[in-house]
Design a protein around this motif. Sequence first.
Motif, PDB file in Angstrom:
ATOM      1  N   GLU A 131      -9.665 -42.730  15.613  1.00 48.73           N
ATOM      2  CA  GLU A 131      -9.057 -41.757  14.554  1.00 48.73           C
ATOM      3  C   GLU A 131      -8.657 -42.648  13.261  1.00 48.73           C
ATOM      4  O   GLU A 131      -8.981 -42.182  12.173  1.00 48.73           O
ATOM      5  N   SER A 170     -14.008 -38.466  21.579  1.00 52.62           N
ATOM      6  CA  SER A 170     -13.473 -38.939  20.511  1.00 52.62           C
ATOM      7  C   SER A 170     -14.758 -39.678  19.425  1.00 52.62           C
ATOM      8  O   SER A 170     -14.721 -39.438  18.017  1.00 52.62           O
ATOM      9  N   GLY A 173     -16.505 -37.138  17.755  1.00 45.83           N
ATOM     10  CA  GLY A 173     -15.988 -36.348  16.565  1.00 45.83           C
ATOM     11  C   GLY A 173     -15.976 -37.193  15.570  1.00 45.83           C
ATOM     12  O   GLY A 173     -16.071 -36.659  14.288  1.00 45.83           O
ATOM     13  N   CYS A 174     -15.899 -38.460  15.659  1.00 51.71           N
ATOM     14  CA  CYS A 174     -15.925 -39.565  14.579  1.00 51.71           C
ATOM     15  C   CYS A 174     -17.175 -39.420  14.077  1.00 51.71           C
ATOM     16  O   CYS A 174     -17.189 -39.714  12.606  1.00 51.71           O
ATOM     17  N   ASP A 177     -17.415 -36.624  11.597  1.00 50.57           N
ATOM     18  CA  ASP A 177     -16.752 -36.947  10.275  1.00 50.57           C
ATOM     19  C   ASP A 177     -17.556 -37.861   9.635  1.00 50.57           C
ATOM     20  O   ASP A 177     -17.748 -38.007   8.259  1.00 50.57           O
TER      21      ASP A 177
END
Length: 197
Positions: A131, A170, A173-174, A177
């Motif tokens: 994140e 995770s 998802g990154c 982005d």
Amino acid sequence: MANDLRICIATKINLESLPSFSTTPGISDQSDSLSEILKDLGDSMIPSRAHAIVQLGKRFARKDPLVVSNVELLQKIVMDNLTHNDSYVFLAAIRCLGEMTWNDTQNILERITFEIHNSKRKDDDRAKCMEVLVNIIKITNEMLPKYECQIFNCLLKCAQNQPKEILRISSLGCLGDLCKFCKYGIIANIQEIVELL
């Protein structure tokens, strides 16, 4: 008080000198607050230390002049806290590093990618590091193409080689982005991304 703190920190991290915060005219309230933060950074109590790191991160986000003028020293102190076993201190330090990215992007990225691949860390901590990596993507903005390959390879490795679902999700998802921010720059890696799905 600021001089006592300076001596305490200099002794702890083996530095010969630290700037004196109390000598700057017109900002005594800010320097006292920074002195308190520096004092808490050396505290053995985990909540105090983590709170000090969080406050330091907020000052970096605002680009506080006192913090910016001592960024190398403060970055070293925060990096030293990355070795802490407690998740509270570790996560505060990793987020603070994310706020410092404008100063030393390459070294900070290397450290964060190391922590993402560090199997001794808890899975939740490693996911939180991802994140922070997304926040670094946002902070680097126009400089993203310079670091895009390093970030992409880190996330791709996590997505491919992780039997643990939390880390795989995770990292995917990154990657999403990263694709959003890179726009057409990600075309060179499109095949690897499609193979992950």
